[in-house]
Design an enzyme around this catalytic site. Structure first.
Site, short mmCIF file in Angstrom:
data_model
loop_
_atom_site.label_atom_id
_atom_site.label_comp_id
_atom_site.label_asym_id
_atom_site.label_seq_id
_atom_site.Cartn_x
_atom_site.Cartn_y
_atom_site.Cartn_z
N GLY A 172 0.82 -1.21 0.00
CA GLY A 172 0.00 0.00 0.00
C GLY A 172 0.85 1.25 0.00
O GLY A 172 2.06 1.21 0.20
N GLY A 230 0.57 5.59 1.11
CA GLY A 230 -0.19 6.65 1.76
C GLY A 230 0.63 7.90 1.93
O GLY A 230 1.76 7.99 1.45
N PHE A 284 2.00 8.94 4.52
CA PHE A 284 3.14 8.69 5.40
C PHE A 284 4.31 8.06 4.66
O PHE A 284 5.46 8.15 5.08
CB PHE A 284 2.71 7.74 6.53
CG PHE A 284 2.14 6.44 6.02
CD1 PHE A 284 2.97 5.40 5.66
CD2 PHE A 284 0.77 6.29 5.88
CE1 PHE A 284 2.45 4.22 5.17
CE2 PHE A 284 0.24 5.11 5.39
CZ PHE A 284 1.07 4.07 5.04
N GLY A 285 4.02 7.36 3.55
CA GLY A 285 5.05 6.60 2.83
C GLY A 285 4.43 5.35 2.21
O GLY A 285 3.29 5.37 1.77
N VAL A 306 4.05 0.79 2.35
CA VAL A 306 4.14 -0.43 3.14
C VAL A 306 4.52 -1.59 2.23
O VAL A 306 3.93 -1.77 1.15
CB VAL A 306 2.80 -0.75 3.84
CG1 VAL A 306 2.91 -2.03 4.66
CG2 VAL A 306 2.38 0.40 4.74
N LYS A 318 6.56 -0.63 7.14
CA LYS A 318 6.12 0.71 6.76
C LYS A 318 7.35 1.61 6.65
O LYS A 318 8.03 1.89 7.64
CB LYS A 318 5.16 1.28 7.81
CG LYS A 318 4.66 2.70 7.48
CD LYS A 318 4.03 3.39 8.67
CE LYS A 318 2.68 2.80 8.99
NZ LYS A 318 1.99 3.62 10.05
N ASP A 353 -7.01 8.87 15.68
CA ASP A 353 -7.21 8.66 14.23
C ASP A 353 -7.89 7.32 13.97
O ASP A 353 -7.46 6.54 13.10
CB ASP A 353 -5.87 8.73 13.50
CG ASP A 353 -6.04 9.04 12.01
OD1 ASP A 353 -7.13 9.52 11.62
OD2 ASP A 353 -5.10 8.82 11.23
#
Length: 391
Positions: free
Chosen positions: A112, A114, A116-117, A119, A132, A230
């Protein structure tokens, strides 16, 4: 020039002054007159130069937020300091970037992507893991530290396990247990009734109650109370048996057990799941009840997926969905469960609990302990929350 001088008293009682230099005898003072005035001039020049330097320094400090001669910390310095201070309480193992590359076979399989970065799928000591990789950043690493500090303090079946981490220069990675069924978002929010990803009501209910137990643990069960900030479908991961596990603690806040109100800088969370008090203090204080609100919104989405029972051209498609559920609770439960009594009860529990959780005033929401009790109990004991709070 070499000089000497001599003073003599005159017969009248006065004084005479004679200066003997290699250039001849003078009277009144020694040396050339121009030398006498250089001191004040040089001093004034130095003072003006120093004043200009001070003004330039202040200008640069205001513009850039730091002094021009101030040394900047290397990336990760603050994190390294944090890790050293918390070494005794941080249990996951630290790995090098070379280790991470070996685990993921040079990041061959991406699971995946996102904000954030990314995975990646990997293998650690024969066990499948999810790695991650956080984006390269020059920041102070607050989210990285939150993640490591929070999950390191947890041990619960409904909270994801952090197996290790990497911090090497700007390279930051978090190594988790692998969740083969991905996130709840993949299953609970498809509009296709015939999709293979569509979960049964029984399974959705199990996920809802499992997530509630995980949140109850974070709020009350671990040594240091944790508010997640979150909670949303994307952050609820599912293992091979669809057991839910709360993940992504980048926005989490560690709190003292006796602390009720929480102080944060700016709103945090995901739009649609953020509690009103996180936006504005006029609704109340920020606390673990902010997680309760997010959980309630998520459960109502799990139940609703409004595309299933509402159409785009219907009169109620633009109505606030929780309000519509409140007004059509009985009809919705029967329609959703296809005249199955047990399923009707499960759907009703989830809706009523969800409506209680999204009350505007934090003190009107139940604790996660109470949420678990309501989900495990009978629907006959559940009352609808005040309708006015949904307007």
């Amino acid at each position: 020039m070499v000089c000497g001088y001599q003073r003599e008293e005159t017969p009248a009682g006065g004084m005479t002054f004679a200066c003997f230099c290699d250039g001849g005898q003078t009277t009144g003072r020694c040396g050339a007159g121009s030398k006498r005035n250089e001191g004040p001039i040089v001093g004034a020049v130095v003072a003006v130069a120093f004043l200009c330097l001070v003004i330039l320094t202040c200008f640069l400090a205001c513009r850039h937020g730091s002094l021009p001669f101030k040394s900047k910390n290397k990336p990760g310095t603050r994190i390294e300091s944090f890790l050293q201070k918390n070494e005794s309480s941080i249990h996951p193992k630290r790995y090098t970037y070379a280790d991470v590359k070996r685990m993921t076979k040079s990041f061959a399989v991406k699971l995946g992507q996102g904000g954030f970065g990314a995975v990646y799928k990997g293998s650690l000591h024969g066990r499948q893991v999810a790695v991650k990789m956080l984006k390269d950043t020059q920041g102070d690493g607050e989210e990285f530290m939150n993640e490591v500090a929070s999950i390191s303090r947890t041990s619960h079946v409904n909270v994801v396990t952090l197996l290790g981490f990497c911090l090497q220069g700007s390279k930051r990675a978090l190594i988790y247990e692998y969740m083969p069924n991905g996130s709840l978002e993949r299953y609970a929010f498809t509009g296709d009734m015939n999709s293979e990803n569509l979960l049964s009501w029984e399974r959705l209910f199990d996920i809802a109650i499992g997530t509630a137990r995980g949140l109850e643990y974070l709020h009350r069960g671990c040594n240091t109370r944790i508010v997640h900030f979150d909670i949303k479908p994307h952050n609820i991961l599912l293992d091979q048996d669809f057991c839910p596990k709360i993940s992504d603690f980048g926005l989490a806040k560690l709190c003292l057990n006796k602390e009720s109100a929480i102080s944060i800088v700016g709103a945090r969370g995901t739009i649609g799941y953020i509690a009103p008090e996180v936006y504005s203090k006029q609704f109340g204080t920020i606390s673990s009840k902010s997680d309760v609100y997010s959980y309630g919104m998520m459960v109502l989405e799990m139940v609703g997926a409004r595309d299933r029972n509402t159409s785009a051209d219907s009169d109620h498609s633009s109505q606030y969905f929780p309000q519509w559920l409140y007004e059509h609770l009985d009809d919705y439960c029967v329609g959703a469960s296809e005249i199955n009594g047990e399923t009707t009860e499960l759907v009703r529990k989830m809706i009523v609990v969800g409506l209680w959780c999204i009350q505007v005033i934090p003190t009107d929401r139940p604790t996660m302990t109470r949420v678990v009790e309501m989900l495990e109990g009978s629907t006959s004991n559940l009352e609808l929350p005040p309708r006015v709070l949904l307007s």
